[in-house]
Structure formats: structure tokens, C-alpha cells
Design a protein around this motif. Structure first.
Motif, short mmCIF file in Angstrom:
data_model
loop_
_atom_site.label_atom_id
_atom_site.label_comp_id
_atom_site.label_asym_id
_atom_site.label_seq_id
_atom_site.Cartn_x
_atom_site.Cartn_y
_atom_site.Cartn_z
N HIS A 1 41.31 41.57 41.79
CA HIS A 1 41.03 40.87 40.53
C HIS A 1 39.89 39.87 40.65
CE1 HIS A 1 43.01 37.24 42.06
NE2 HIS A 1 43.96 38.03 42.51
N GLY A 2 39.53 39.50 41.89
CA GLY A 2 38.35 38.67 42.09
C GLY A 2 38.58 37.19 42.12
N GLY A 3 39.50 36.65 41.33
CA GLY A 3 39.72 35.21 41.28
C GLY A 3 39.31 34.60 39.96
N ALA A 4 39.78 33.38 39.71
CA ALA A 4 39.60 32.76 38.39
C ALA A 4 38.14 32.57 38.01
CB ALA A 4 40.32 31.40 38.36
N ASP A 5 37.32 32.08 38.95
CA ASP A 5 35.95 31.72 38.59
C ASP A 5 35.03 32.92 38.43
OD1 ASP A 5 36.14 28.74 38.63
OD2 ASP A 5 36.79 29.15 40.67
N VAL A 6 35.43 34.08 38.95
CA VAL A 6 34.66 35.30 38.72
C VAL A 6 35.45 36.28 37.85
CG1 VAL A 6 33.32 35.09 40.83
CG2 VAL A 6 35.50 36.34 40.88
N GLY A 7 36.57 35.79 37.30
CA GLY A 7 37.43 36.66 36.51
C GLY A 7 36.75 37.25 35.30
N ALA A 8 35.90 36.47 34.61
CA ALA A 8 35.20 36.99 33.43
C ALA A 8 34.23 38.09 33.82
CB ALA A 8 34.47 35.85 32.72
N LEU A 9 33.57 37.95 34.97
CA LEU A 9 32.67 39.00 35.44
C LEU A 9 33.45 40.28 35.73
CD1 LEU A 9 30.41 37.07 38.01
CD2 LEU A 9 29.70 37.95 35.78
N VAL A 10 34.57 40.16 36.42
CA VAL A 10 35.37 41.33 36.78
C VAL A 10 35.92 42.00 35.52
CG1 VAL A 10 37.40 42.12 38.05
CG2 VAL A 10 35.89 40.39 39.05
N GLU A 11 36.38 41.19 34.58
CA GLU A 11 36.89 41.75 33.32
C GLU A 11 35.80 42.51 32.57
OE1 GLU A 11 39.12 40.22 29.23
OE2 GLU A 11 38.99 38.90 30.98
N ALA A 12 34.54 42.05 32.74
CA ALA A 12 33.41 42.72 32.08
C ALA A 12 32.92 43.93 32.84
CB ALA A 12 32.28 41.73 31.88
N GLY A 13 33.52 44.23 34.00
CA GLY A 13 33.17 45.45 34.71
C GLY A 13 32.58 45.29 36.09
N THR A 14 32.39 44.06 36.57
CA THR A 14 31.87 43.87 37.91
C THR A 14 32.91 44.29 38.94
OG1 THR A 14 30.47 42.03 37.22
CG2 THR A 14 30.99 42.17 39.56
N PRO A 15 32.53 45.09 39.94
CA PRO A 15 33.47 45.43 41.01
C PRO A 15 33.94 44.19 41.75
CG PRO A 15 31.55 46.90 41.04
CD PRO A 15 31.23 45.80 40.08
N ALA A 16 35.08 44.31 42.43
CA ALA A 16 35.66 43.15 43.12
C ALA A 16 36.31 43.56 44.42
CB ALA A 16 36.69 42.46 42.22
N VAL A 17 36.35 42.61 45.35
CA VAL A 17 37.10 42.75 46.60
C VAL A 17 37.91 41.48 46.77
CG1 VAL A 17 36.98 42.95 49.11
CG2 VAL A 17 35.35 44.22 47.69
N ASP A 18 39.20 41.61 47.08
CA ASP A 18 40.07 40.47 47.34
C ASP A 18 40.41 40.42 48.82
OD1 ASP A 18 40.10 39.88 44.67
OD2 ASP A 18 42.14 40.61 44.30
N LEU A 19 40.13 39.30 49.45
CA LEU A 19 40.57 39.04 50.82
C LEU A 19 41.76 38.10 50.72
CD1 LEU A 19 37.05 38.67 52.46
CD2 LEU A 19 38.62 40.63 52.62
N GLY A 20 42.95 38.67 50.69
CA GLY A 20 44.17 37.93 50.38
C GLY A 20 44.66 37.10 51.55
N GLN A 21 44.84 35.81 51.32
CA GLN A 21 45.32 34.90 52.36
C GLN A 21 46.84 34.80 52.33
OE1 GLN A 21 42.57 32.30 50.39
NE2 GLN A 21 41.95 31.40 52.33
N ASP A 22 47.40 34.40 53.46
CA ASP A 22 48.84 34.20 53.56
C ASP A 22 49.21 32.96 52.75
OD1 ASP A 22 51.46 33.62 54.31
OD2 ASP A 22 51.17 34.34 56.35
#
Length: 480
Positions: free
Chosen positions: A413-434
Motif C-alpha cells: 500500500h506504500g504508506g500514508a504519505d505516498v498513499g495518494a500516489l499509490v491510489e492513483a496508480g503508482t507501483p509500491a513496495v512495502d518493507l514491513g517492520q516488526d
């Protein structure tokens, strides 16, 4: 937690190791991690240096305040001194809320006891004299939603929702509704105030703050969160009043209800200046769309914002710095520009992310990533990439696997601050922390530097740098 040493070598993607990654063609295999001898040659860890300095020299950075403005000035100088290009502030206006006096007590029918409380962002004020009222208990947010208005009107609502720890932090969305939406629901039903059990997994006497929102036309009511041990106390008193009520009603008496005295005096300051700070690692191909990596510079005012999100800014910036240095060692630079976004005003409504999208949303971005979940180790990578990037996903997964990172099957999902970009179609990678311990200190006075484990912070940088090096060198046939 045991305090860690201030200075520690970078345990992971060294400049030499990243130079090898950058020099490989897109389909090549990933070289092995650097040896212990290579790691011992490393100097200052830039992620720790940023996290330590930001929390030491600036401290709390609530959005729209002078502290946040000082943090932006600090960030511009720091990023410039680190050798990044096109470093700049991009200011915008935002509504600004600040807290005032905060006090709460259970005042009847038992002996008065004080509660540890923090106002929620956008809370209304009780006025300087405070208010006193009967408590209306609800086991969950859903129970409040389902309650008829007459059980709420004129009372102080309490929502009891006990969040449990989870590695992926998945409980936050479920239990967080009590904070995100609970005050608005209570206000519409006629409550005079609302107090919630903190959205946190600790047992310390530290309340967890955080933003809430009210619909247009709904007058904000006083809204606060009490520490988990104090919520336990309130619940025990509530249960005791129920028992007394049953007994006394049978005997012909009318028992006193549970009552609270509450004082919250926050203020709305109107529109104030906030801003994003942006820096870049220039790519060798000006026609290639950039990779954007984000964190947020602002924090809540109770602690120094170490895990939320100074560490995130340290992680993404250190990773970009290592890729930049590796490119220089290899005699060049990454193919794509890496754009670093230190977003402002995330905590109070993602105003920084919205401002970035308004200014840059029409630009094409190759892929978006964000670090905003503390500083503990990365354990999972997930993707939201086009089908053409299947081999790219495999290369990233192979690069991070030696550091204990598994590949998940959910969509990034990319995260809150890039969420609008991802919702608009930008690809995303999540590096999930513990996130097992993240909500122990999230939005509390305990969000301080000693909660950051330098070894786990370095693992983040290792994983981020290896991932970023591959993404920044990707071809147009893999990413747009």
C-alpha cells in the motif's frame, strides 16, 4: 529496554556491496551480503546519526508549530550537508491544533482518583473550569455506534477496547476506530465528552494521543485517551457500580452512577505554515521516472518522535545515501533519480502527503516506498507492481532474504504519505517492520531515542539499501 551504544558500525549493505549490485545488469543474480570484515570498516551509521540528532537537537515536532518549522530548517541543512541534490522546502498551509491543560479524575461513587490523560488531536475544550458528568460505558466502538442516543446524550462516553500486539500491527485499524471516529459518533449522539482506552498495547501509565476528526457541522467535543492501567481502574469501578446497582435496586435504593471530572483546554490556531522537505539522488537517465521514498518529519508533542518517525527518516535517507555512494564508487550513479520525501503534518491528517500529491501527482513515479512503523527489523516484503516486474520482484526478494525477510502475498500500500500516489496508480513496495512492540510507545511520552535498537535500525538500512539499489536501476520494461 537496555540502552544501546551510541556508535555502531553499519551491519548490512555497505557501499562496496551496493556498488556491485548497481554494476550488475537487471537480470543478474544478487551478490552475497558483505563480510564481517567489511562491516567493521564502516564508520558512522547515518540512520542512527539522523535519528539521534533530530530527537536531540529538535525534539517534539508537532505540525504547524515553530518546532516543526525548526525541524524543516534542520532537515534542509542536514540533507544538503550529506551531499544530496535539489534540497528544498515546499511549504503549504494547514489548520493547526495545540493542546492545553489536561486532567481527569473518577469522582464518584468511590474515593476520587486521578487518571493519566492526553487530549486527542482536534479535541474540543471543556473550558477552563472543566466539566463533570456520568460515564456511559461501551465495550467497543461498534457498541457505541449501535447505542440509542438517549444512553449517550449528556454523558461522558468511555470506549473500552483492548488492543493486542501483532507483528504486522493489524489491530490498529480495528481498535483505532474508537479514536478515529468515536468522538464524532459520540458528539452526534449528544455526548458532552468522550474518553477512550488508549490505542496501545503497553501496561504503562502513559496515555496515547493521536488525531481524531469531526464531520463538517459537528461541534467538536472534549476528547481524550487515558492510559491502559487507568482504563482498567475505570472498568473495575464500572463493574462495581453495576453490582451495587443490582443489589441496591433490589433493596429499594438508587445508587450513584460512576462519574468523571474532565479538564481539556486545547486550542485551534487556524491556518499555519507547514511544509515538506525534498532531496534527490540524481539518476543517470533524465527520462526515467523517479523512485520516491518517504517518511514524515513531524511528530506528536508528548515524546521526541524517535520511532514515529525520526527513525523512518533516518532509514530511508541512509539507504539513499548508500546507493548514492555506491554509484560513485562504481563510476556512475543509479539509473533512476531517487527522491526523498520528508513529509510534514502526517500525524494530524496527512497534509504533507496531500500537498506533495497536489504539487507532483501528475508526474510519473516509478515506484513508491515509505518507512513509518518504527525501527525494529524488517521481516516481510510485499509488492504492488505491474506484471512486467515479476522478475524484479524475484530479485528484490532474493536480495533481502539473507537478512531474514520473507515475501508476503498481500498487496503493498506504500504508506500514508505516498498513499495518494499509490491510489492513483503508482507501483509500491512495502518493507514491513516488526510491529510487536511498536504500539507500546506509539504516540506516548515514551517515544524517545532509547527505544530505538541500533542493531535493528541497521538491519532496516541494509534491507532498504539493497531494495532501493535494485529499484533505482530497474528498466523501463519492468517499471513505467
Amino acid at each position: 529496554m537496555t540502552r544501546q551504544p551510541i556508535a555502531a558500525p553499519l551491519a548490512g549493505a555497505t557501499a562496496a556491496g551496493l556498488a556491485l549490485i548497481l554494476s550488475l545488469p537487471a537480470a543478474a543474480s544478487i551478490p552475497p551480503p558483505p563480510s564481517a570484515a567489511e562491516l567493521a570498516q564502516q564508520g558512522e551509521d547515518p540512520a542512527w546519526a539522523i535519528t539521534e540528532a533530530l530527537t536531540t537537537e529538535i525534539g517534539p515536532r508537532q505540525a504547524g508549530t515553530e518546532a516543526e518549522a525548526a525541524a524543516r530548517r534542520w532537515a534542509v541543512k542536514r540533507l544538503t550537508d550529506m551531499g544530496f541534490h535539489n534540497v528544498r522546502e515546499e511549504p503549504y498551509m494547514m489548520p493547526t491544533w495545540v493542546r492545553g491543560e489536561e486532567a481527569a479524575s473518577l469522582v464518584g461513587p468511590f474515593h476520587p482518583q486521578k487518571l493519566a490523560i492526553a487530549a486527542l488531536g482536534n479535541s474540543g475544550s471543556t473550558g477552563p473550569n472543566g466539566i463533570e458528568g456520568e460515564i456511559a460505558y461501551f465495550a467497543s466502538f461498534d457498541a457505541l455506534v449501535a447505542a440509542p442516543d438517549h444512553l449517550v446524550a449528556g454523558k461522558i462516553v468511555f470506549i473500552d477496547h483492548q488492543m493486542e500486539p501483532a507483528q504486522d500491527g493489524s489491530g490498529y485499524g480495528q481498535y483505532g476506530r474508537g479514536r478515529f471516529q468515536g468522538p464524532n459518533v459520540a458528539a452526534k449522539k449528544g455526548a458532552v465528552a468522550i474518553v477512550i482506552r488508549s490505542i496501545g498495547t503497553d501496561s504503562h501509565r502513559n496515555p496515547h494521543t493521536g488525531v481524531t476528526t469531526f464531520e463538517e457541522g459537528v461541534k467538536p467535543i472534549p476528547a481524550g485517551a487515558i492510559a491502559n492501567p487507568d482504563a482498567d481502574l475505570l472498568v473495575r469501578q464500572w463493574q462495581r457500580t453495576l453490582s451495587m446497582r443490582t443489589k441496591e435496586t433490589y433493596l429499594g435504593y438508587t445508587p450513584e452512577p460512576l462519574r468523571m471530572k474532565l479538564l481539556l483546554t486545547p486550542k485551534q490556531l487556524g491556518e499555519q505554515v507547514s511544509g515538506n522537505v525534498i532531496a534527490e539522488v540524481p539518476g543517470s537517465d533524465p527520462a526515467a521516472s523517479p523512485v520516491i521514498v518517504a517518511c514524515h518529519l513531524d511528530s506528536w508533542d508528548l515524546g521526541t518522535g524517535a520511532i514515529d518517525d525520526a527513525a523512518g527518516c533516518g532509514i530511508i535517507t541512509a539507504a539513499a545515501k548508500h546507493v548514492m555512494t555506491a554509484g560513485q564508487m562504481a563510476g556512475g550513479q543509479p539509473r533512476r533519480t531517487i527522491r526523498i520525501l520528508w513529509a510534514g503534518a502526517e500525524e494530524v491528517g496527512v497534509f504533507g502527503g496531500k500537498a506533495y500529491f497536489d504539487a507532483h501527482g501528475k508526474e510519473k513515479h516509478a515506484v513508491a516506498l515509505e518507512s513509518d512503523f518504527g525501527a525494529d527489523r524488517v521481516w516481510r516484503v510485499q509488492f504492488k507492481l505491474p506484471e512486467s516486474a515479476a522478475d524484479l520482484e524475484k530479485r528484490v526478494s532474493a536480495a533481502v532474504a539473507p537478512f531474514g525477510v520473507v515475501t508476503g502475498h498481500d498487496e503493498a500500500h506504500g504508506g500514508a504519505d505516498v498513499g495518494a500516489l499509490v491510489e492513483a496508480g503508482t507501483p509500491a513496495v512495502d518493507l514491513g517492520q516488526d510491529g510487536t512492540r511498536y504500539f507500546d510507545v506509539h504516540h506516548t511520552p515514551d517515544d524517545t531515542l532509547d527505544k530505538v535498537d541500533p542493531a535493528q535500525l541497521r538491519q532496516n538500512v541494509t534491507v532498504w539499501a539493497a531494495t532501493l539499489a535494485i529499484l533505482a536501476n530497474s528498466s523501463d520494461s519492468e517499471l513505467p
